[in-house]
Design a protein around this motif. Structure first.
Motif, PDB file in Angstrom:
ATOM      1  N   SER A 150     -39.330 -36.444  40.698  1.00 39.10           N
ATOM      2  CA  SER A 150     -38.935 -38.051  40.515  1.00 39.10           C
ATOM      3  C   SER A 150     -38.052 -37.678  39.156  1.00 39.10           C
ATOM      4  N   THR A 151     -37.812 -38.851  38.608  1.00 37.81           N
ATOM      5  CA  THR A 151     -37.202 -38.649  37.166  1.00 37.81           C
ATOM      6  C   THR A 151     -38.279 -39.554  36.221  1.00 37.81           C
ATOM      7  N   PRO A 152     -38.040 -39.169  34.781  1.00 32.64           N
ATOM      8  CA  PRO A 152     -38.677 -40.041  33.999  1.00 32.64           C
ATOM      9  C   PRO A 152     -38.450 -41.485  33.898  1.00 32.64           C
ATOM     10  N   GLU A 153     -37.269 -42.018  34.332  1.00 33.04           N
ATOM     11  CA  GLU A 153     -36.868 -43.304  34.602  1.00 33.04           C
ATOM     12  C   GLU A 153     -37.610 -44.164  35.786  1.00 33.04           C
ATOM     13  N   ALA A 154     -37.629 -43.275  36.800  1.00 29.96           N
ATOM     14  CA  ALA A 154     -38.379 -43.859  38.129  1.00 29.96           C
ATOM     15  C   ALA A 154     -39.760 -43.884  37.806  1.00 29.96           C
TER      16      ALA A 154
END
Length: 173
Positions: A150-154
């Motif tokens: 994933s991403t930290p934002e998601a």
């Protein structure tokens, strides 16, 4: 909302509560195995082998928990998606693979709390502890793997939906 400590007290005091929880775990593992296997085709190629491994792990977990149920003379329950309350506020927020992986990260991290508590409590039957110790190491990997995919934002965007899912279950982690 039920804390992990309250939950542990309840399942240690009542075989019916423990058996109910084991039954729900079996259903949850079966559903997870299917949902994650269905995700493989929607997974970027570089992550497909990881998602396939997680799906196989979940299938193994279902078999292991199934053995615990059988050992206790309990029938294997019918597995349906009915009552999958946690996912209701999350499903439509998984708009792409990164958000889906973020949801997976949150869900696996949530499970770790109770599985760790169960695995470390020597008042719990040895076969249950042993099974959930094996599951614990896989779930730790799953939580980290989903976060890495994933991403930290998601992950941050999915956090409030995860909290809504916890509220649907009446859980406090």
């Amino acid at each position: 909302m039920t804390t992990t400590a309250e939950w542990m007290t309840k399942i240690k005091a009542s075989a019916d509560e423990l058996n109910h929880w084991l039954t729900r775990q079996y259903i949850g593992e079966c559903i997870a195995a299917r949902r994650i296997a269905d995700l493989v085709d929607k997974t970027p190629e570089k992550f497909q082998s990881t998602v396939e491994r997680i799906a196989v792990d979940e299938q193994n977990h279902a078999q292991w928990v199934g053995r615990l149920l059988v050992a206790r003379g309990l029938p294997l329950p019918e597995v349906t998606d009915l009552g999958v309350r946690y996912w209701q506020p999350i499903n439509d927020k998984m708009v792409d693979f990164e958000h889906t992986a973020a949801a997976g990260h949150h869900a696996e991290s949530m499970r770790l709390v109770r599985i760790e508590a169960l695995s470390q409590d020597h008042e719990i039957a040895a076969d249950i502890r042993s099974t959930f110790c094996a599951i614990l190491s896989d779930e730790r990997f799953h939580a980290k793997a989903f976060a890495a995919m994933s991403t930290p934002e998601a992950i941050a965007e999915m956090a409030p939906h995860h909290q809504a899912g916890l509220a649907m279950l009446g859980l406090e982690i």
